[in-house]
Design a protein around this motif. Structure first.
Motif, PDB file in Angstrom:
ATOM      1  N   GLY A  47     -34.287 -12.772  -7.998  1.00  0.00           N
ATOM      2  CA  GLY A  47     -34.927 -12.918  -6.688  1.00  0.00           C
ATOM      3  C   GLY A  47     -35.073 -11.600  -5.961  1.00  0.00           C
ATOM      4  N   SER A  48     -34.027 -10.775  -5.979  1.00  0.00           N
ATOM      5  CA  SER A  48     -34.106  -9.489  -5.268  1.00  0.00           C
ATOM      6  C   SER A  48     -35.053  -8.526  -5.973  1.00  0.00           C
ATOM      7  CB  SER A  48     -32.708  -8.867  -5.133  1.00  0.00           C
ATOM      8  OG  SER A  48     -32.109  -8.671  -6.399  1.00  0.00           O
ATOM      9  N   HIS A  49     -35.110  -8.619  -7.312  1.00  0.00           N
ATOM     10  CA  HIS A  49     -36.060  -7.776  -8.048  1.00  0.00           C
ATOM     11  C   HIS A  49     -37.505  -8.147  -7.683  1.00  0.00           C
ATOM     12  CE1 HIS A  49     -37.959  -5.535 -11.299  1.00  0.00           C
ATOM     13  NE2 HIS A  49     -38.620  -6.641 -11.623  1.00  0.00           N
ATOM     14  N   LEU A  50     -37.806  -9.431  -7.641  1.00  0.00           N
ATOM     15  CA  LEU A  50     -39.152  -9.867  -7.270  1.00  0.00           C
ATOM     16  C   LEU A  50     -39.489  -9.401  -5.854  1.00  0.00           C
ATOM     17  CD1 LEU A  50     -41.747 -11.497  -7.695  1.00  0.00           C
ATOM     18  CD2 LEU A  50     -40.478 -13.548  -6.991  1.00  0.00           C
ATOM     19  N   ALA A  51     -38.533  -9.522  -4.941  1.00  0.00           N
ATOM     20  CA  ALA A  51     -38.773  -9.101  -3.556  1.00  0.00           C
ATOM     21  C   ALA A  51     -39.132  -7.620  -3.486  1.00  0.00           C
ATOM     22  CB  ALA A  51     -37.540  -9.394  -2.706  1.00  0.00           C
ATOM     23  N   ARG A  52     -38.379  -6.785  -4.221  1.00  0.00           N
ATOM     24  CA  ARG A  52     -38.653  -5.348  -4.167  1.00  0.00           C
ATOM     25  C   ARG A  52     -39.985  -5.012  -4.823  1.00  0.00           C
ATOM     26  NH1 ARG A  52     -33.311  -5.242  -5.590  1.00  0.00           N
ATOM     27  NH2 ARG A  52     -33.698  -4.418  -7.681  1.00  0.00           N
ATOM     28  N   ARG A  53     -40.313  -5.724  -5.884  1.00  0.00           N
ATOM     29  CA  ARG A  53     -41.613  -5.486  -6.513  1.00  0.00           C
ATOM     30  C   ARG A  53     -42.752  -5.812  -5.539  1.00  0.00           C
ATOM     31  NH1 ARG A  53     -40.540  -1.981  -9.865  1.00  0.00           N
ATOM     32  NH2 ARG A  53     -40.362  -2.415 -12.089  1.00  0.00           N
ATOM     33  N   LEU A  54     -42.631  -6.923  -4.804  1.00  0.00           N
ATOM     34  CA  LEU A  54     -43.669  -7.282  -3.834  1.00  0.00           C
ATOM     35  C   LEU A  54     -43.834  -6.185  -2.791  1.00  0.00           C
ATOM     36  CD1 LEU A  54     -42.892 -11.087  -3.296  1.00  0.00           C
ATOM     37  CD2 LEU A  54     -44.823 -10.113  -4.552  1.00  0.00           C
ATOM     38  N   VAL A  55     -42.726  -5.674  -2.300  1.00  0.00           N
ATOM     39  CA  VAL A  55     -42.777  -4.602  -1.295  1.00  0.00           C
ATOM     40  C   VAL A  55     -43.433  -3.357  -1.878  1.00  0.00           C
ATOM     41  CG1 VAL A  55     -41.370  -3.025   0.092  1.00  0.00           C
ATOM     42  CG2 VAL A  55     -40.831  -5.475   0.039  1.00  0.00           C
ATOM     43  N   GLU A  56     -43.100  -3.043  -3.125  1.00  0.00           N
ATOM     44  CA  GLU A  56     -43.651  -1.835  -3.755  1.00  0.00           C
ATOM     45  C   GLU A  56     -45.166  -1.869  -3.868  1.00  0.00           C
ATOM     46  OE1 GLU A  56     -40.079  -0.211  -6.679  1.00  0.00           O
ATOM     47  OE2 GLU A  56     -41.536  -1.640  -7.453  1.00  0.00           O
ATOM     48  N   VAL A  57     -45.738  -3.057  -4.059  1.00  0.00           N
ATOM     49  CA  VAL A  57     -47.199  -3.119  -4.209  1.00  0.00           C
ATOM     50  C   VAL A  57     -47.909  -3.321  -2.873  1.00  0.00           C
ATOM     51  CG1 VAL A  57     -47.064  -3.918  -6.592  1.00  0.00           C
ATOM     52  CG2 VAL A  57     -47.244  -5.611  -4.747  1.00  0.00           C
TER      53      VAL A  57
END
Length: 606
Positions: A47-57
């Motif tokens: 979940g935290s990995h997905l959240a950071r990926r969303l922020v990165e894009v």
């Protein structure tokens, strides 16, 4: 002999593979949501990995509707400090909001629950697919232990087959990831997000409800910053295409340029304007490309929409001896019932990665922005077509002056909306007569403009306005919405108020589905009248900044606009405009008759 109990978890667990499927425990129990502090300091999870990926894009807001399969995932998403959850009233509007957000930010995301949420949001995802928008649709899926079993789950159609939702999304997304184990999760998430960005289409990510909070070594605490391999044109093909196009255009007497909606996905707006500047050709936009190129340019001649084009535009385009269309979509709506007077042998059609010149050569693996930019360096200046336009152009007149307290006319309404526009505003036009009235607005530099032409789903604008306004809070969004469309998706006015948006909605109340009336009239096009301002006041319920009013004449409209842009400039403003049911733009009358003719063509002889 061991007994198997109906509904038991014991005997229906799939075989465990210690490498690919580590044991997940016997029973999932409902626990308190972990705090943001706990989540932030724990090992990195799916979940935290997905959240950071969303922020990165570039996603800083997600549009969600909670359901039991996505609750833990939402915990981990909202624990990301740079990611804000925008809770919507229904999944359809959450999808429309992600669509509107993607139009401004370049990418959007929504989060819903399994099947009941997924099949509700899918109409919005189909619309985003048709409009080439990268929307990341995230679904909380079944527990990973339930895959491969014969169990029947709630939120399904009662069969032990969990693939129904996936099969539905396969036709409206460019990539689907069903994540029910941690080994592949990192790769599948990254592939899904990168594919959405590369293809500029929606993707579907289903995440098992028991995996969001589980750490795994592949989810490093600080993942490698997200990057995409850039696309490159085939250099030999590019040079050949430019040479052929330059020869084609340079021998033309009165060539023109037309921008189409795929300029957005090709990221070729600047390259198109470079060509317009270097060539001195007049240029126009197809209706669904309005807002993608600057309209304050001296050689801009309006919207090319066949018989319903802005004044004098179609005459110049259709009489040209060469026209370059950059990123066009020719459908029955944009072609006004297939009635455009264009000839293929006169056209250069430039798609995001392909160029076709007349009836002759086609060049693949040529990126639009590279082609337009290179062509600009090879083209000769030729302003003949613009001079022809300038000679025949007559400025549009103003609507007939209203008599005191005269019932408000639609053309008077849009005269005043025109005066509201600036670089700090954006216009959202709902499917219907607002398409045609908003096309005639002259956009100042920096003024945003969006509408959904290819899919044309009524009700789209409420959610899209929510998403667009959330993406660019510095702009004031002006939404023009018909009463019939508003009735489809009205609930998420609540969400606009909840998150402090300062949008102005003009609700055009003319008693029915006016666009349908002009295509084919019938009693089904009449709707129940609502007390729209009363409805919004009830939704407001004293919470947040909200101002509503109802106007019936020009004097009341002027006063309402003064209030909305003055004392109430930081409030959500809802202005209900009462109009006659037959008060439509002349363009809708023409367009409706031509589309009706196209729809009613008899079957071909068998």
């Amino acid at each position: 002999m061991a007994t198997t109990n109906l509904g038991s978890l014991e005997k229906s667990k799939p075989p465990c593979n210690d490498i690919a499927n580590p044991p997940n425990g016997e029973v999932a129990t409902i626990q308190k949501s972990p705090s943001a502090t706990t989540l932030a300091t724990s090992e990195s999870t799916l979940g935290s990995h997905l959240a950071r990926r969303l922020v990165e894009v570039g996603v800083t807001d997600i549009f969600s509707v909670p359901g039991d399969f996505n609750l833990t995932l939402l915990d981990y998403l909202i624990a990301e400090p740079k990611l804000k959850n925008i809770g919507c009233c229904n999944e359809l509007n959450a999808g429309y909001a992600a669509d509107g957000y993607a139009r401004s930010r370049g990418v959007g995301a929504c989060v819903v629950t399994f099947t009941v949420g997924g099949l509700s949001v899918i109409n919005a995802i189909a619309g985003a697919y048709s409009e080439n928008l990268p929307v990341i649709c995230i679904v909380g899926g079944p527990n990973s232990n339930d895959f491969g079993t014969n169990r029947i789950l709630h939120h399904t159609i009662g069969l032990p087959d969990f693939s129904q939702e996936l099969r539905c999304f396969q036709t409206v997304t460019c990539y689907q990831a069903v994540i029910n184990n941690l080994e592949d999760a990192h790769e599948m998430i990254d592939t899904a997000i990168s594919t959405a960005l590369k293809e500029s289409k929606p993707v579907y990510i289903s995440i098992s409800c028991n995996l969001a909070g589980v750490p795994h070594p592949t989810f490093s605490r600080e993942p490698v910053p997200f990057s995409l391999t850039p696309k490159w044109s085939n250099q030999i093909g590019l040079e050949a295409a430019v040479e052929a196009a330059a020869e084609f255009l340079n021998k033309a007497v009165k060539p023109v340029l037309v921008a189409g909606p795929k300029i957005r996905v090709a990221k070729a707006g600047d390259a198109f304007m470079e060509l317009a500047d270097k060539s001195a050709y007049p240029f126009s936009v197809m209706p669904s490309a309005k807002g993608l190129v600057p309209e304050n340019h001296q050689h801009f001649i309006g919207t090319f929409w066949g018989a319903v084009s802005t004044a004098f535009c179609a005459e110049i385009v259709e009489s040209a001896d060469a026209y370059l269309f950059a990123g066009p979509i020719f459908n029955d709506y944009s072609s006004v019932g297939y009635s455009l007077l264009l000839k293929k042998e006169k056209a250069i059609i430039v798609q995001p990665d392909r160029v076709v010149i007349g009836n002759g050569p086609a060049f693949g693996c040529v990126l639009m922005k590279d082609f337009l930019s290179a062509l600009a360096k090879r083209i000769k200046k030729n302003n003949t077509a613009y001079e022809n336009y300038y000679r025949i152009f007559v400025p549009e007149g103003l609507p007939v002056k209203s008599q005191p307290r005269e019932p408000l006319r639609v053309n008077v309404l849009f005269k005043h909306i025109q005066n509201m526009l600036s670089g700090d505003t954006a216009v959202i036009a709902e499917t219907g007569d607002s398409w045609f009235n908003c096309q005639k607005l002259k956009l100042p530099k920096g003024c945003g403009y969006e509408f959904q032409m290819q899919y044309g789903s009524i009700g789209w604008s409420v959610g899209a306005t929510l998403g667009y306004a959330q993406a660019v809070p510095e702009k004031r969004v002006i939404a023009c919405i018909g009463d019939g469309s508003f009735q489809v998706t009205a609930q998420d006015v609540s969400t606009m108020l909840r998150y402090g948006q300062k949008t102005i909605i003009f609700l055009i109340n003319n008693g029915g589905y006016t666009i349908e009336v002009e295509i084919h009239d019938g009693p089904y096009n009449v709707i129940k009248n609502w007390n729209y301002t009363g409805l919004v006041d009830a939704i407001h319920n004293g919470e947040g900044n909200c101002w509503t009013t109802k106007v019936t004449c020009e004097e009341e409209l002027v006063a309402a606009i003064e209030t909305a842009t003055g004392p109430k400039k930081d409030s959500f403003c809802f202005i209900e405009v009462i109009c006659h049911k037959d008060d439509t733009s002349k363009e809708l009358l023409e367009w409706g008759s031509r589309v009706s003719s196209a729809n009613s063509r008899p079957p071909n002889p068998q």
